[in-house]
Scaffold this motif. Structure first.
Motif, PDB file in Angstrom:
ATOM      1  N   TYR A  88      15.177  -5.299  10.524  1.00 64.05           N
ATOM      2  CA  TYR A  88      15.718  -5.093   9.181  1.00 64.05           C
ATOM      3  C   TYR A  88      16.810  -6.113   8.908  1.00 64.05           C
ATOM      4  CZ  TYR A  88      18.363  -3.049   5.341  1.00 64.05           C
ATOM      5  OH  TYR A  88      19.031  -2.860   4.168  1.00 64.05           O
ATOM      6  N   ARG A  89      16.743  -6.718   7.724  1.00 62.36           N
ATOM      7  CA  ARG A  89      17.759  -7.672   7.295  1.00 62.36           C
ATOM      8  C   ARG A  89      18.218  -7.300   5.892  1.00 62.36           C
ATOM      9  NH1 ARG A  89      15.573 -13.703   9.158  1.00 62.36           N
ATOM     10  NH2 ARG A  89      15.548 -13.282  11.424  1.00 62.36           N
ATOM     11  N   HIS A  90      19.504  -7.078   5.793  1.00 67.26           N
ATOM     12  CA  HIS A  90      20.053  -6.715   4.488  1.00 67.26           C
ATOM     13  C   HIS A  90      20.066  -7.933   3.569  1.00 67.26           C
ATOM     14  CE1 HIS A  90      22.493  -4.656   1.520  1.00 67.26           C
ATOM     15  NE2 HIS A  90      23.315  -5.690   1.510  1.00 67.26           N
ATOM     16  N   SER A  91      19.649  -7.717   2.321  1.00 67.06           N
ATOM     17  CA  SER A  91      19.607  -8.794   1.335  1.00 67.06           C
ATOM     18  C   SER A  91      20.613  -8.496   0.230  1.00 67.06           C
ATOM     19  CB  SER A  91      18.193  -8.924   0.746  1.00 67.06           C
ATOM     20  OG  SER A  91      18.183  -9.871  -0.301  1.00 67.06           O
ATOM     21  N   TYR A  92      21.613  -9.349   0.123  1.00 70.06           N
ATOM     22  CA  TYR A  92      22.598  -9.182  -0.947  1.00 70.06           C
ATOM     23  C   TYR A  92      21.981  -9.481  -2.309  1.00 70.06           C
ATOM     24  CZ  TYR A  92      26.214  -8.834   2.618  1.00 70.06           C
ATOM     25  OH  TYR A  92      26.984  -8.423   3.675  1.00 70.06           O
ATOM     26  N   ARG A  94      18.872  -8.697  -3.280  1.00 70.65           N
ATOM     27  CA  ARG A  94      18.190  -7.484  -3.737  1.00 70.65           C
ATOM     28  C   ARG A  94      19.189  -6.403  -4.133  1.00 70.65           C
ATOM     29  NH1 ARG A  94      14.574  -8.447   0.690  1.00 70.65           N
ATOM     30  NH2 ARG A  94      15.687  -6.857   1.894  1.00 70.65           N
ATOM     31  N   SER A  95      20.254  -6.266  -3.362  1.00 72.04           N
ATOM     32  CA  SER A  95      21.260  -5.247  -3.685  1.00 72.04           C
ATOM     33  C   SER A  95      21.922  -5.539  -5.025  1.00 72.04           C
ATOM     34  CB  SER A  95      22.312  -5.189  -2.577  1.00 72.04           C
ATOM     35  OG  SER A  95      21.723  -4.836  -1.341  1.00 72.04           O
ATOM     36  N   GLU A 173      14.565  -2.500  -3.439  1.00 65.18           N
ATOM     37  CA  GLU A 173      15.681  -2.481  -2.490  1.00 65.18           C
ATOM     38  C   GLU A 173      15.225  -2.694  -1.051  1.00 65.18           C
ATOM     39  OE1 GLU A 173      19.727   0.217  -1.909  1.00 65.18           O
ATOM     40  OE2 GLU A 173      17.936   1.058  -2.852  1.00 65.18           O
ATOM     41  N   THR A 175      14.645  -0.533   1.754  1.00 63.08           N
ATOM     42  CA  THR A 175      15.600   0.075   2.672  1.00 63.08           C
ATOM     43  C   THR A 175      15.094   0.036   4.113  1.00 63.08           C
ATOM     44  OG1 THR A 175      14.621   2.219   2.130  1.00 63.08           O
ATOM     45  CG2 THR A 175      16.591   1.577   0.924  1.00 63.08           C
ATOM     46  N   ARG A 176      15.964   0.468   5.021  1.00 67.49           N
ATOM     47  CA  ARG A 176      15.666   0.368   6.445  1.00 67.49           C
ATOM     48  C   ARG A 176      14.547   1.311   6.876  1.00 67.49           C
ATOM     49  NH1 ARG A 176      18.987  -1.205  10.724  1.00 67.49           N
ATOM     50  NH2 ARG A 176      20.739  -1.316   9.263  1.00 67.49           N
ATOM     51  N   SER A 184      18.329   6.959  -1.072  1.00 66.16           N
ATOM     52  CA  SER A 184      18.567   6.046  -2.187  1.00 66.16           C
ATOM     53  C   SER A 184      17.925   6.566  -3.468  1.00 66.16           C
ATOM     54  CB  SER A 184      18.016   4.662  -1.844  1.00 66.16           C
ATOM     55  OG  SER A 184      18.195   3.760  -2.921  1.00 66.16           O
TER      56      SER A 184
END
Length: 262
Positions: A88-92, A94-95, A173, A175-176, A184
């Motif tokens: 999982y990689r958080h994407s700023y 997309r957020s 989004e 999510t994880r 969410s």
């Protein structure tokens, strides 16, 4: 008292509101405070007992270290031995996009509330100029009832729209896990529904009759239509009428669909 509209409305006696004031007293009295305190205490006690009930089963089943994310991953591996967990990689980006879309959706819902206000203002003016004397004398109440029906239709339509938009935003989004997606979705749906259900009621409860100006200097929409005023007996009457119509329509129509639709 001053006329409630610019045309055809006459001065009225304050004594005309005695009946409504007595009805208003049934809901706006010292007992309301006691009831609110009782509900607050009852809700707190209920929540604490629920936590205790939940903790009892947690201890009995020995699931102190239970994790939703790990459980979901284990189920995927059990059901599919060839499952390859993805990093999982958080994407700023997309957020940020989701935050902007949520803001736009909330602005749309608030805009619908403004449209309801404009509708009620115009309806009040048109009804106050009607030829039927009874309708002319109760133009404000009739406009509130029509606005409540329109608000119910808005709630019905926007509930479906909100659900689809919330699901789409969750897809964007990424999510994880499924549990995170459900959380969410719950937050987004609750936020959208809160503004959909209560924006108009908040306006009636806290703004109606307080921003319409004074005789000789009324606040007008497009410089033409006066902002609506509270019922002569108080804004609580308007709030009660609107909430009663919405609740009755919602329960009645839902019950009809439950009996008719298989």
């Amino acid at each position: 008292m001053c006329p409630q509209c610019d045309k055809r409305c006459k001065v009225w006696q304050l004594s005309d509101t005695c009946l409504y004031a007595k009805v208003n007293l049934l809901f706006d009295n010292e007992g309301t405070v006691a009831f609110a305190m009782f509900m607050a205490v009852w809700a707190t006690i209920f929540l604490e007992f629920w936590k205790r009930h939940r903790a009892y089963f947690v201890c009995q089943w020995k699931v102190f270290d239970w994790c939703e994310d790990e459980e979901e991953l284990i189920l995927e591996i059990v059901n599919n031995p060839n499952c390859n967990p993805k990093e999982y990689r958080h994407s700023y980006r997309r957020s940020t996009l989701v935050l902007i879309l949520v803001t736009l959706m909330l602005l749309l819902i608030i805009g619908l509330t403004h449209a309801l206000v404009v509708f009620r203002v115009i309806a009040t003016v048109l009804l106050s100029e009607a030829k039927w004397e009874f309708l002319r004398d109760h133009a404000n109440t009739a406009a509130v009832m029509m606005g409540a029906v329109l608000h119910y239709l808005t709630i019905t339509i926007m509930t479906r729209v909100n659900r689809k938009v919330a699901l789409k935003l969750c897809d964007i989004e990424k999510t994880r896990s499924l549990a995170a997606t459900e959380r969410s979705f719950t937050v987004k749906m609750f936020t959208f529904q809160f503004f959909t259900l209560f924006s108009s009621l908040i306006y009636v409860a806290f703004f109606l009759g307080r921003i319409n100006g004074r005789p000789g200097s009324y606040v007008r929409i497009a410089g033409k239509w006066r902002l609506e005023e509270c019922h002569p007996s108080g804004c609580l009457t308007d709030l009660f009428i609107q909430m009663a119509i919405i609740m009755v329509l919602k329960q009645t129509i839902n019950n009809i669909f439950e009996f008719i639709v298989p």
